[in-house]
Design an enzyme around this catalytic site. Sequence first.
Site, mmCIF file in Angstrom:
data_model
loop_
_atom_site.group_PDB
_atom_site.id
_atom_site.type_symbol
_atom_site.label_atom_id
_atom_site.label_comp_id
_atom_site.label_asym_id
_atom_site.label_seq_id
_atom_site.Cartn_x
_atom_site.Cartn_y
_atom_site.Cartn_z
ATOM 1 N N ARG A 136 0.826 -1.205 0.000
ATOM 2 C CA ARG A 136 0.000 0.000 0.000
ATOM 3 C C ARG A 136 0.866 1.264 0.000
ATOM 4 N NH1 ARG A 136 -4.109 -2.751 4.477
ATOM 5 N NH2 ARG A 136 -5.168 -4.124 2.956
ATOM 6 N N ARG A 200 7.222 -4.686 -5.407
ATOM 7 C CA ARG A 200 5.814 -4.639 -4.996
ATOM 8 C C ARG A 200 5.044 -5.851 -5.525
ATOM 9 N NH1 ARG A 200 1.942 -0.798 -8.209
ATOM 10 N NH2 ARG A 200 2.577 -2.429 -9.677
ATOM 11 N N SER A 292 14.349 31.049 7.453
ATOM 12 C CA SER A 292 15.297 30.867 8.549
ATOM 13 C C SER A 292 14.747 31.539 9.797
ATOM 14 C CB SER A 292 16.657 31.486 8.180
ATOM 15 O OG SER A 292 17.479 31.637 9.322
ATOM 16 N N LYS A 298 16.986 34.616 3.905
ATOM 17 C CA LYS A 298 17.255 33.285 3.362
ATOM 18 C C LYS A 298 16.008 32.621 2.783
ATOM 19 C CE LYS A 298 20.349 30.572 4.772
ATOM 20 N NZ LYS A 298 21.029 29.489 5.500
ATOM 21 N N ASN A 300 15.795 28.825 1.950
ATOM 22 C CA ASN A 300 16.560 27.579 1.974
ATOM 23 C C ASN A 300 15.944 26.504 1.081
ATOM 24 O OD1 ASN A 300 18.426 28.512 3.924
ATOM 25 N ND2 ASN A 300 16.928 28.138 5.544
ATOM 26 N N ARG A 331 11.780 -20.666 13.138
ATOM 27 C CA ARG A 331 11.293 -19.327 13.449
ATOM 28 C C ARG A 331 12.260 -18.728 14.456
ATOM 29 N NH1 ARG A 331 6.092 -19.202 15.878
ATOM 30 N NH2 ARG A 331 6.253 -16.956 15.618
#
Length: 445
Positions: A136, A200, A292, A298, A300, A331
Amino acid sequence: MTPPVDPAAAEAAAAAGPEADTGLLAPGWTGSPAAAATSDAAYLRALLDAEAALARAQWALGLAPAEAATAVTEATDTHPFDVRSLAERARAGGNPVIPLVAELTKAVGDAYGPYVHRGATSQDIMDTATMLVAVRTLDLVLADLGRTERALAGLAAEHRDTALPGRTLTQHAVPTTFGLKAAGWRALVLDARDRVTAVRDSLPAQLGGAAGTLAAFGAYGASDPTELPAAYAGELGLRAPDLPWHTLRTPIADLAGCLAFTAGALGKLAVDVLTLSRTEIAEVAEGSGGGSSAMPHKSNPVRSTLIAAAARRAPQLTATLYGVLAAEDERPAGAWHAEWEPLRDLLRLVGGAARDAVELAEGLRVRPAVMREHLDLTQGLIVSERLSAELAPVLGRARAKELLTRLASEGRPLDSAPELADVDLDPTHYTGSAGALTDRALERR
């Protein structure tokens, strides 16, 4: 920029309680579709789906009445299971399946309660639920990889012939094109897509009983217990296992590998953008940067930063998952249990990175004028490779190299040398087969 909060993720976090892992220290995945798909509530849903499918598979093979399959399925959908309570009770037996089965059996009632979990072991349900969560989540990752790939294809086509300095070992090397760079990013995204898709589609259900022999199902009347794993997998949309894989952890290793590769592939895009968006380079910029707390000027490159952080964490998580391949007996004690948290972390990291890669690729701003300025920084030296090849037949290889080296060390423009007066020094004319390579890369679908 503050990313939007996914409603499903918020709902899952609220259902888990006020002390649930909300991702306060994980901005890379919080609020992403993967956060909801890997939440405690999502894992609980997968565990319940695994239990309901087991009852239906046994009914399909005549090992349980239809009423039992219906009762178990309905209880998994309607009973108000408490995630926090299950988590606390899981300590007693070491996994959440044991308290879940007890509560589900009680919810189903005396008539059909004995058909809950019949013949299975806790690891059957936990492994199967993990595969459901993985499938999923990978579906969400694939959707985001698709959007990223399409955005990068657009950048590659638009900037097929946009020249910029190629850089090797941090220095200007020879010219390349931004189209070829974007095509390379896209190729990695497509490589990740192919690996994620393959994994998948290969993830199996788990059903083996106490020690992987299916013995209990024979004891409960199955004439051929080996038919049950395929029926079980079919109920869940997972691949039928060839063998019980309690200690044959190929699915976990394959999953870890494709996730680590995807994190690294997206990380390549991110670190290139981080470099090219430096103030002193500024050849690209994120569409909407982050602020920032101390420096108002800034903007970023936050999306790239978060993706790069995921790429740096993924290999260590993957190493833990590869380490559990050496699982003892039929196991194991500890090896199986060690997988749960790093695997969920990997799914979350990659899901968040894929989400951020969409925003990064779709919003990336390219600055061809700045790229052109940088091509001229070395006053023609960026095409010295071509000049060496052209001058060697005229001056001799050694003299040609000596001339170019001297001009570079003196900082003189190349066209100041008489030998180079009539030579084409335009770096945009020396991008080799970058355009053709970009076209070839874009043929891949």
